[in-house]
Scaffold this active site. Structure first.
Site, short mmCIF file in Angstrom:
data_model
loop_
_atom_site.label_atom_id
_atom_site.label_comp_id
_atom_site.label_asym_id
_atom_site.label_seq_id
_atom_site.Cartn_x
_atom_site.Cartn_y
_atom_site.Cartn_z
N SER A 80 39.64 43.01 41.47
CA SER A 80 40.20 43.69 42.63
C SER A 80 41.46 44.47 42.30
CB SER A 80 40.52 42.64 43.71
OG SER A 80 41.26 43.22 44.76
N GLY A 81 41.73 45.50 43.08
CA GLY A 81 42.99 46.23 43.01
C GLY A 81 44.09 45.52 43.77
N ASP A 82 43.75 44.44 44.46
CA ASP A 82 44.76 43.67 45.19
C ASP A 82 44.45 42.18 45.00
OD1 ASP A 82 46.75 42.84 47.11
OD2 ASP A 82 46.64 44.82 48.01
N ASP A 83 44.83 41.32 45.94
CA ASP A 83 44.60 39.88 45.75
C ASP A 83 43.10 39.57 45.69
OD1 ASP A 83 47.41 39.40 46.02
OD2 ASP A 83 47.19 39.49 48.19
#
Ligand SMILES: *[C@@H]1O[C@H](CO)[C@@H](O)[C@H](O)[C@H]1NC(C)=O
Ligand SMILES: *[C@@H]1O[C@H](CO)[C@@H](O)[C@H](O)[C@H]1NC(C)=O
Ligand SMILES: *[C@@H]1O[C@H](CO)[C@@H](O)[C@H](O)[C@H]1NC(C)=O
Ligand SMILES: *[C@@H]1O[C@H](CO)[C@@H](O)[C@H](O)[C@H]1NC(C)=O
Ligand SMILES: *[C@@H]1O[C@H](CO)[C@@H](O)[C@H](O)[C@H]1NC(C)=O
Ligand SMILES: *[C@@H]1O[C@H](CO)[C@@H](O)[C@H](O)[C@H]1NC(C)=O
Ligand SMILES: *[C@@H]1O[C@H](CO)[C@@H](O)[C@H](O)[C@H]1NC(C)=O
Length: 474
Positions: free
Chosen positions: A248-251
């Site tokens: 993922s690009g985040d959490d």
């Protein structure tokens, strides 16, 4: 005509238990596992769908699900998505319903914004997350439902999110981006055995819901795109997340419960959650985040046997003045971490408020955060634990953690001699450690403890999958 064929199949075979499809559909029989089996079934092509990747199939999905909703109180229904590329806008699920994606079935999210209807903002958030006014319905949406299953033989749901990521980066979003799957105010949810790719924003968002199993998912977003969190239980209770692989690009996973004064007023915590056997790649964010929206509270979270490869942090707490709420009774056991900026990271100054009306006296209570059996390699900072002054984070326990720090080459060390980072930096926290290398900060003294992990089982751990059979009528 399609409708009549489904109904007549039911009239003729209604007393039998197997799933049935009209004879025009050539499908092989198959078995699958699910929390509930279904008595009735249909195939998407019976409703005029075309799997060429170009024809918009929103109407086919909607009419299929509307028709199948009539069986909610008669054994429920299965909708089969066969191999093909099924372009669609947002559609709604119904109760006692299974959406089944066969191998090589790909649901494609439309890149035309008009195919995504608007919904009111979430009451526990008060505002949209990207733009204050509204938000768009997720690709697959359900609200006020009971017993919903989205599964398959590793079929794919592709949100085709690039248009949204570009708008986000250019500051052009006028409305909050849609999620890939969102289920609200619902009970008994299974999401399993699928590949989910390229969500416009978060991938899987159960909110105000209970009794949820999310397993066997492969979730893939490019590592540099905004807010593509993998699985975000939000004001949910009894949740089991296991055997998933997430890039993922985040959490990879974020546990949430509402935002500042709106979340405090709504007052619905996330609790009784188990997360186990998940692998995460997330260079810009956490393997598991708690917060930053946690104003309804988060408690009784158990995290076990997680692997991270190149993530910014492991199990991170994010909060701020104005959030209120609490994070307590968090238990983490068995982390295998490789290439991390921070192994232990808590932040009391996360910022990001829905508006300036938050209460500066609403301080979050952070207490009882336990970690044990942690192995980490190639780490930049072992721990950065930053509480809030006059509101320390308490009851932190870390035992049996071995952290190998990133070693610079001799030449780099000479060049960076003055910039060497502390392995630990703790402010406004209290707790204990035991058998932790490198030696922790003075606020977490060594007390020869074994940090706790619950020995009882959550109710959701006892939910079993049944073997269901789909039988085609020839
Ligand atoms: C998912 O796939 C796994 C591995 O193929 C299989 O064991 C399991 O029964 C499937 N179903 C669910 C609901 O996990
Ligand atoms: C889907 O559900 C939302 C929220 O209840 C509703 O506004 C919308 O009209 C529904 N869409 C369809 C096609 O039924
Ligand atoms: C869904 O459930 C919530 C909470 O019980 C309720 O406030 C809301 O009116 C319901 N919505 C619909 C469309 O039934
Ligand atoms: C499902 O498909 C993804 C993407 O192709 C693959 O990486 C994953 O290993 C598959 N999972 C299973 C259980 O076959
Ligand atoms: C310490 O943690 C490691 C995993 O990181 C585990 O293999 C080992 O058994 C643990 N030691 C004790 C005494 O529990
Ligand atoms: C160690 O981490 C650094 C970044 O901090 C990365 O550039 C390097 O590739 C990693 N080394 C290994 C062996 O994974
Ligand atoms: C330690 O953390 C505090 C609070 O975040 C920060 O102000 C301080 O600069 C840090 N100290 C070092 C040496 O990094």
């Amino acid at each position: 005509m399609q409708i009549i064929s489904v109904i007549s199949a039911v009239l003729i075979f209604g007393s039998l238990v197997e799933c049935r499809v009209p004879s025009s559909s050539k499908l092989n029989n198959f078995d699958y596992t699910a929390i509930n089996c279904r008595k009735h079934s249909a195939i998407l092509t019976d409703f005029g769908a075309v799997g060429d990747g170009k024809t918009l199939n929103t109407k086919a999905f909607n009419s299929a699900i509307t028709k199948l909703s009539q069986y909610a109180n008669d054994g429920g229904a299965l909708l089969i998505v066969p191999p093909g590329k099924w372009l669609t806008g947002s559609f709604n699920l119904t109760s006692h319903f299974t959406l089944f994606l066969q191998k090589d079935a790909v649901i494609l999210g439309s890149q035309n914004e008009a195919d995504w209807p608007e919904l009111p903002v979430l009451p526990s958030y008060g505002k949209g997350r990207d733009a204050t006014d509204g938000r768009l319905s997720s690709l697959i949406f359900g609200t006020n439902l009971t017993d919903i299953i989205i599964t398959g033989n590793n079929g794919t749901i592709d949100g085709q999110g690039s248009i949204w990521w570009e708008k986000f980066k250019k500051g052009q979003l006028k409305i909050t981006r849609p999620y890939l799957i969102e289920i609200m105010y619902s009970d008994q949810i299974q999401i399993s055995n699928l590949t989910l790719i390229n969500s416009p924003s978060w991938f899987v968002h159960p909110v105000y819901s209970s009794n949820i199993v999310v397993n066997g998912l492969t979730i893939l977003a490019p590592l540099n795109v905004p807010n593509t969190d993998g699985i975000n239980p939000d004001s949910c209770t009894n949740v089991r997340i296991e055997d998933n692989y997430i890039e993922s690009g985040d959490d990879c996973i974020a546990i949430k419960s509402g935002w500042d004064q709106y979340g405090i007023k709504f007052g619905k915590p996330s609790e009784h959650i188990i997360i186990r056997r998940v692998t995460c790649i997330s260079p810009k964010s956490a393997m598991v985040a708690i917060g930053s929206e946690m104003s309804g509270g988060v408690q009784d979270v158990r995290i076990e046997d997680l692997t991270a490869i190149n993530t910014e942090s492991a199990v991170r707490i994010k909060t701020a003045i104005g959030r209120g709420g609490f994070v307590k009774d968090i238990f983490v056991k068995g982390l295998n971490l490789n290439t991390m900026k921070y192994v232990f990271w808590m932040t009391g100054s996360y910022g990001q408020h829905p508006d300036d009306k938050f209460d500066p006296k609403a301080l979050p209570k952070i207490n009882g955060i336990n970690y044990k059996d942690v192995t980490a390699k190639n780490v930049t900072i072992a721990g950065k634990l930053e509480g809030i002054s006059n509101d320390p984070f308490t009851g932190i326990c870390i035992s049996n953690a071995t952290i190998e720090m990133f070693v610079k080459k001799d030449s780099d060390i000479e060049m960076d001699a003055k910039k060497v980072k502390l392995p630990w930096n703790c402010t406004d926290v209290a707790g204990v450690t035991s058998n932790v290398v490198p030696q922790p900060c003075a606020l977490l003294p060594d007390k020869k403890v074994d940090c706790p992990f619950p020995t009882d089982k959550l109710a959701i751990e006892n939910v079993q999958f049944k073997t269901c059979s789909f039988k085609s009528v020839i």
